[in-house]
Design an enzyme around this catalytic site. Structure first.
Site, PDB file in Angstrom:
ATOM      1  CB  THR A 148      -0.899  -0.004   1.263  1.00 31.81           C
ATOM      2  OG1 THR A 148      -1.452   1.291   1.465  1.00 31.81           O
ATOM      3  CG2 THR A 148      -0.098  -0.344   2.517  1.00 31.81           C
ATOM      4  CD  GLU A 150      -3.407   3.394   4.216  1.00 34.65           C
ATOM      5  OE1 GLU A 150      -3.357   3.421   5.447  1.00 34.65           O
ATOM      6  OE2 GLU A 150      -4.452   3.135   3.574  1.00 34.65           O
ATOM      7  CE1 TYR A 173      -3.213  -2.635   5.755  1.00 33.74           C
ATOM      8  CE2 TYR A 173      -3.161  -0.292   5.229  1.00 33.74           C
ATOM      9  CZ  TYR A 173      -3.222  -1.611   4.819  1.00 33.74           C
ATOM     10  OH  TYR A 173      -3.283  -1.919   3.477  1.00 33.74           O
ATOM     11  CE  LYS A 177       0.108  -4.606   2.966  1.00 40.21           C
ATOM     12  NZ  LYS A 177      -0.309  -5.947   2.447  1.00 40.21           N
TER      13      LYS A 177
HETATM   14  P1  NAD Z   1      -9.616  -7.413   2.511  1.00 43.16           P
HETATM   15  O1  NAD Z   1      -9.588  -7.136   3.983  1.00 43.16           O
HETATM   16  O2  NAD Z   1     -10.859  -7.137   1.753  1.00 43.16           O
HETATM   17  O3  NAD Z   1      -9.250  -8.951   2.250  1.00 43.16           O
HETATM   18  C1  NAD Z   1      -8.239  -9.603   2.939  1.00 43.16           C
HETATM   19  C2  NAD Z   1      -8.381 -11.095   2.685  1.00 43.16           C
HETATM   20  O4  NAD Z   1      -7.310 -11.767   3.368  1.00 43.16           O
HETATM   21  C3  NAD Z   1      -9.682 -11.682   3.222  1.00 43.16           C
HETATM   22  O5  NAD Z   1     -10.264 -12.532   2.250  1.00 43.16           O
HETATM   23  C4  NAD Z   1      -9.263 -12.461   4.444  1.00 43.16           C
HETATM   24  O6  NAD Z   1     -10.087 -13.578   4.719  1.00 43.16           O
HETATM   25  C5  NAD Z   1      -7.840 -12.876   4.077  1.00 43.16           C
HETATM   26  N1  NAD Z   1      -7.002 -13.106   5.265  1.00 43.16           N
HETATM   27  C6  NAD Z   1      -6.846 -12.272   6.323  1.00 43.16           C
HETATM   28  N2  NAD Z   1      -6.012 -12.826   7.221  1.00 43.16           N
HETATM   29  C7  NAD Z   1      -5.611 -14.015   6.705  1.00 43.16           C
HETATM   30  C8  NAD Z   1      -4.728 -15.034   7.162  1.00 43.16           C
HETATM   31  N3  NAD Z   1      -4.107 -14.950   8.353  1.00 43.16           N
HETATM   32  N4  NAD Z   1      -4.532 -16.120   6.377  1.00 43.16           N
HETATM   33  C9  NAD Z   1      -5.160 -16.216   5.175  1.00 43.16           C
HETATM   34  N5  NAD Z   1      -6.021 -15.299   4.709  1.00 43.16           N
HETATM   35  C10 NAD Z   1      -6.240 -14.200   5.461  1.00 43.16           C
HETATM   36  O7  NAD Z   1      -8.365  -6.628   1.917  1.00 43.16           O
HETATM   37  P2  NAD Z   1      -8.221  -5.838   0.535  1.00 43.16           P
HETATM   38  O8  NAD Z   1      -8.734  -4.472   0.712  1.00 43.16           O
HETATM   39  O9  NAD Z   1      -8.734  -6.694  -0.560  1.00 43.16           O
HETATM   40  O10 NAD Z   1      -6.627  -5.739   0.442  1.00 43.16           O
HETATM   41  C11 NAD Z   1      -5.882  -6.792  -0.133  1.00 43.16           C
HETATM   42  C12 NAD Z   1      -4.419  -6.433  -0.097  1.00 43.16           C
HETATM   43  O11 NAD Z   1      -4.197  -5.223  -0.819  1.00 43.16           O
HETATM   44  C13 NAD Z   1      -3.889  -6.185   1.319  1.00 43.16           C
HETATM   45  O12 NAD Z   1      -2.599  -6.730   1.410  1.00 43.16           O
HETATM   46  C14 NAD Z   1      -3.861  -4.674   1.434  1.00 43.16           C
HETATM   47  O13 NAD Z   1      -2.847  -4.255   2.335  1.00 43.16           O
HETATM   48  C15 NAD Z   1      -3.537  -4.278   0.003  1.00 43.16           C
HETATM   49  N6  NAD Z   1      -4.025  -2.948  -0.409  1.00 43.16           N
HETATM   50  C16 NAD Z   1      -5.346  -2.613  -0.219  1.00 43.16           C
HETATM   51  C17 NAD Z   1      -5.811  -1.377  -0.651  1.00 43.16           C
HETATM   52  C18 NAD Z   1      -7.255  -0.989  -0.500  1.00 43.16           C
HETATM   53  O14 NAD Z   1      -7.620   0.162  -0.817  1.00 43.16           O
HETATM   54  N7  NAD Z   1      -8.143  -1.866  -0.052  1.00 43.16           N
HETATM   55  C19 NAD Z   1      -4.931  -0.481  -1.279  1.00 43.16           C
HETATM   56  C20 NAD Z   1      -3.587  -0.859  -1.449  1.00 43.16           C
HETATM   57  C21 NAD Z   1      -3.162  -2.103  -1.018  1.00 43.16           C
HETATM   58  P1  TYD Z   2     -10.527   4.154   4.589  1.00 49.00           P
HETATM   59  O1  TYD Z   2     -11.533   3.742   3.570  1.00 49.00           O
HETATM   60  O2  TYD Z   2     -10.575   3.531   5.951  1.00 49.00           O
HETATM   61  O3  TYD Z   2      -9.101   3.977   3.922  1.00 49.00           O
HETATM   62  P2  TYD Z   2      -7.633   4.440   4.450  1.00 49.00           P
HETATM   63  O4  TYD Z   2      -7.745   4.903   5.849  1.00 49.00           O
HETATM   64  O5  TYD Z   2      -6.863   3.174   4.345  1.00 49.00           O
HETATM   65  O6  TYD Z   2      -7.204   5.515   3.516  1.00 49.00           O
HETATM   66  O7  TYD Z   2     -10.642   5.733   4.799  1.00 49.00           O
HETATM   67  C1  TYD Z   2     -10.534   6.620   3.699  1.00 49.00           C
HETATM   68  C2  TYD Z   2     -10.609   8.042   4.251  1.00 49.00           C
HETATM   69  O8  TYD Z   2     -11.911   8.249   4.815  1.00 49.00           O
HETATM   70  C3  TYD Z   2      -9.618   8.297   5.374  1.00 49.00           C
HETATM   71  O9  TYD Z   2      -9.184   9.648   5.297  1.00 49.00           O
HETATM   72  C4  TYD Z   2     -10.453   8.117   6.632  1.00 49.00           C
HETATM   73  C5  TYD Z   2     -11.822   8.584   6.203  1.00 49.00           C
HETATM   74  N1  TYD Z   2     -12.988   7.941   6.868  1.00 49.00           N
HETATM   75  C6  TYD Z   2     -13.969   8.743   7.432  1.00 49.00           C
HETATM   76  O10 TYD Z   2     -13.905   9.986   7.413  1.00 49.00           O
HETATM   77  N2  TYD Z   2     -15.049   8.123   8.023  1.00 49.00           N
HETATM   78  C7  TYD Z   2     -15.168   6.768   8.095  1.00 49.00           C
HETATM   79  O11 TYD Z   2     -16.172   6.262   8.667  1.00 49.00           O
HETATM   80  C8  TYD Z   2     -14.139   5.960   7.503  1.00 49.00           C
HETATM   81  C9  TYD Z   2     -14.224   4.458   7.550  1.00 49.00           C
HETATM   82  C10 TYD Z   2     -13.066   6.609   6.885  1.00 49.00           C
END
Ligand code: NAD
Ligand code: TYD
Length: 375
Positions: A148, A150, A173, A177
């Site tokens: 990420t 982040e 978090y 990461k």
């Molecule tokens: P998510 O929380 O939707 O999904 C995570 C998945 O991992 C779930 O299916 C969960 O069951 C599985 N999981 C969790 N712990 C586990 C374990 N111990 N063993 C096996 N499986 C396990 O997450 P996401 O938003 O799809 O993110 C996926 C990846 O992408 C993560 O590594 C996250 O850091 C990265 N990422 C996410 C975003 C975003 O905006 N969501 C952006 C950049 C990077």
């Molecule tokens: P989020 O979707 O949790 O992603 P990240 O913190 O990983 O960027 O949050 C996106 C932005 O929205 C972040 O600035 C926090 C804000 N936020 C709120 O203002 N209210 C909420 O209830 C949540 C979940 C996030």
């Protein structure tokens, strides 16, 4: 042993005879489900293994349409169970790994960091160890770690993150990461493990658990509940449609250079308040509510501790070297996302029942609702 063959193959001992076997971790989650679907549909001669513990964030309904595909195998297992990972490598000749499994929500990491240390750091190391043991010389293999933006910390009003940005994670978090990224690189340097890392900005789209901002707002608008914005709603995120991220992951996995990092972003920065207003206006149209009615639900609540002000990505490296760029603009992506949530009410009510209610109560009841008039 918790590993279990669930769907897509006829016996546990089945061996891959196809072009390539890719182990995707976290494939039942938000981004993982889009990655798995894309790989299963595009590469019919591959075997796609989806290893997922099915935590609160993992949901097999996300993959219902491909669960019986002959090149797809779901394996329920936890990265913290080393025996389970060894079983996967013992049963399949894994050529590549796309590692997405993680605890992914910042607010949960603030109230309980240990699970993030466990899954994101220890789980990643367990997977690295298994790959190192299985891939004696690493020839032709690749360990692709999904990370990420982040990890780079917070930006002021100017500048963007790129592959040379220093690591300054602020939330538990982000710290977990960042640690995982460092372990992946260390395995490359120390043991010669062939790795690639990408760091992506905020994703949005279908299948996202409604603890994250966009689906939380959609769900609350549907239920006429307040729309909690942290602080002044001035924080900025760079939003990328999830299928564009899945396409980038596909390209980086196949064409990326071993030992390199790629930054992936949407070039689409939005202040949270402006994003909430846009979404409210779209939802009013979709739900045939009077214009401006959803916006009245916006409420400013106590800020997230350590809340990063701004994320933005300079994605020129992946554009230049791999020819990737986002293909879905924000208006189109939000429209698709809102339509998906409105059409998948069963999915939404399933994931927001029981444990979600407790989570919501815990996260939001303690926050002071300061005012609900956007400035
Ligand atoms: P998510 O929380 O939707 O999904 C995570 C998945 O991992 C779930 O299916 C969960 O069951 C599985 N999981 C969790 N712990 C586990 C374990 N111990 N063993 C096996 N499986 C396990 O997450 P996401 O938003 O799809 O993110 C996926 C990846 O992408 C993560 O590594 C996250 O850091 C990265 N990422 C996410 C975003 C975003 O905006 N969501 C952006 C950049 C990077
Ligand atoms: P989020 O979707 O949790 O992603 P990240 O913190 O990983 O960027 O949050 C996106 C932005 O929205 C972040 O600035 C926090 C804000 N936020 C709120 O203002 N209210 C909420 O209830 C949540 C979940 C996030």
């Amino acid at each position: 042993m918790t590993l279990r063959l669930v769907a897509g193959a006829t016996s546990w001992d089945i061996k891959a005879h196809c072009a390539m076997t890719i182990l995707v971790t976290g494939g039942a989650g938000f981004i993982g489900s889009h990655v798995v679907r894309r790989l299963v549909q595009r590469y019919r001669d591959y075997t796609i293994l989806n290893l997922d513990a099915l935590t609160y964030a993992g949901n097999l309904e996300n993959l219902k349409d491909i669960e019986n595909a002959p090149n797809y195998v779901f394996l329920k297992g936890n990265l913290l169970d080393k025996g389970c990972i060894d079983d996967v490598f013992g049963s399949y000749s894994v050529d590549g790994i796309i590692h997405l499994a993680a605890e992914s929500h910042v607010d949960r990491s603030i109230s309980g960091p240990s699970a993030f240390v466990q899954t994101n750091i220890q789980g990643t190391v367990n997977l690295l160890e298994a790959a190192r043991a299985a891939w004696k010389d690493g020839q032709g293999k690749r360990f692709y770690h999904i990370s990420t933006d982040e990890v780079f910390g917070s930006l002021g009003q100017e500048g963007r993150f790129d592959e040379n940005s220093p690591y300054t994670p602020n939330s538990p978090y982000a710290a977990s990461k960042a640690a995982a990224d460092h372990f992946v690189r260390a395995y490359g340097t120390t043991y010669g493990l062939p790795y690639i890392i990408s760091n992506c900005s905020n994703n949005y789209g279908p299948n996202q658990f409604p603890e994250k901002l966009i689906p939380l707002l959609i769900n609350n608008i549907v239920n006429h509940e307040k729309l909690p914005l942290y602080g002044e709603g001035k924080n900025i995120r760079d939003w990328l449609y999830v299928e564009d991220h899945a396409a980038a992951i596909d390209q980086v996995f196949h064409q990326g250079t071993i030992g390199e990092t790629y930054c992936i972003g949407g070039g689409n920065e939005w202040e949270n308040l402006e994003l909430a207003r846009l979404l409210c206006s779209l939802m009013d149209k979709k739900l045939q509510h009077a214009e401006g009615s959803s916006e009245k639900l916006i409420t400013f609540v106590g800020d997230r501790p350590g809340h990063d002000l701004r994320y933005a990505i300079d994605d020129s490296k992946i554009r230049r070297e791999l020819g990737w760029k986002p293909s879905v603009d924000f208006a189109e992506g939000l429209e698709r996302t809102v339509n998906w949530y409105l059409q998948n009410t069963r999915w939404l009510s399933h994931v927001t029942s029981g444990a979600y209610q407790e989570y919501y109560e815990k996260m939001y009841s303690g926050r002071d609702h300061r005012r609900n008039t956007p400035s």
